[in-house]
Design a protein around this motif. Sequence first.
Motif, PDB file in Angstrom:
ATOM      1  N   VAL A 184     -28.248  24.531  10.756  1.00 55.25           N
ATOM      2  CA  VAL A 184     -29.174  23.779  11.400  1.00 55.25           C
ATOM      3  C   VAL A 184     -30.280  24.879  11.716  1.00 55.25           C
ATOM      4  N   VAL A 185     -29.729  25.919  11.948  1.00 62.68           N
ATOM      5  CA  VAL A 185     -30.862  27.307  12.065  1.00 62.68           C
ATOM      6  C   VAL A 185     -31.607  27.325  10.830  1.00 62.68           C
ATOM      7  N   THR A 186     -30.788  27.396   9.530  1.00 60.87           N
ATOM      8  CA  THR A 186     -31.721  27.437   8.500  1.00 60.87           C
ATOM      9  C   THR A 186     -32.415  26.258   8.177  1.00 60.87           C
ATOM     10  N   ILE A 187     -32.064  25.180   8.467  1.00 64.62           N
ATOM     11  CA  ILE A 187     -32.950  23.809   8.123  1.00 64.62           C
ATOM     12  C   ILE A 187     -34.080  24.291   9.108  1.00 64.62           C
ATOM     13  N   LYS A 188     -34.333  24.496  10.270  1.00 64.09           N
ATOM     14  CA  LYS A 188     -35.617  24.871  11.210  1.00 64.09           C
ATOM     15  C   LYS A 188     -36.372  25.831  10.606  1.00 64.09           C
ATOM     16  N   ARG A 189     -35.784  26.742   9.891  1.00 65.87           N
ATOM     17  CA  ARG A 189     -36.467  27.978   9.389  1.00 65.87           C
ATOM     18  C   ARG A 189     -37.063  27.434   8.081  1.00 65.87           C
ATOM     19  N   TYR A 190     -36.391  26.628   7.267  1.00 62.41           N
ATOM     20  CA  TYR A 190     -36.865  26.026   5.862  1.00 62.41           C
ATOM     21  C   TYR A 190     -38.133  25.162   6.302  1.00 62.41           C
TER      22      TYR A 190
END
Length: 296
Positions: A184-190
């Motif tokens: 989820v954290v990676t998706i938000k950054r992406y």
Amino acid sequence: MFIKEFIDYLLLERKYSVHTVTAYKTDLMSYVVFYEKEYDQKDISKSNYAQIRSWIVSLVDGGVSNRSINRKVSSLKAYYKFLLKTGQIDKTPLAKHQALKVSKKLQIPFSNIEVDKVLNGLVDGEDFKSVRDRLIVELFYATGMRRIELVNLKINNIDLLGKQVKVLGKRNKERYIPLLLSTVVTIKRYLELRTEVVVESKNPFLLLTEKGVKIYETLVYRIINRYFSEASSKVKKSPHILRHSFATHLLNEGANLNAVKELLGHSSLASTEVYTHQSVAQLAKVHKQSHPRNKK
């Protein structure tokens, strides 16, 4: 020949994906070309088994693998079943056909260490491409989705609040898969970086190329192959092996086979059971280390 009707049937009634239907059509046209050349006829609905057998022999002689031949014949068998169902023929010429023997290739999953090595190597990159590539690896390993499913993911398929993703699988069957907090954290950054490559575009797809267009299957394969080539010496390094790793690692940690089946989007347990050999290997290791008789 009723090929168009068959293709429409697969698309509209069976709800097969365009990709799958294209494969069926390609296999059928392969036989049409052979049939016309060898027997000076185009209407394969009138073909007999002896003629089909000649085609199979020609494929074998041409060096086509038994696995590929079985797939082609399977497409032809589906076509004749359709003709039988719609009353165009009264019996299928492939009724008694037996598939060619295929040696089972052991799919060796990546180890936890290999997956961690790849993800750790991507953790420092903060540019669009690095974060996107990390997200691709994470999504495969965290959800076990298929490559085509990942390519077709749309932004509105992601529920960040509920920490889940909606995946459209084979035959347009929907399933929901939980997301890890780290993913989820990676998706938000992406998504933050994604605005840099799409600008005013309304592209609904989640994963994009650096030019802002929908990512494609061969690029996804190259990404996985490139990163895992640096971390693993295994012969096969593909999105499917990462999906395989997802299932195997879950089973090794005690996950229920039925639960893994649902997560993978399999229609039957038989498809999921191919992954259990790794779990059996893990159990054997535990048994050897823990059984009191092995300590004597």
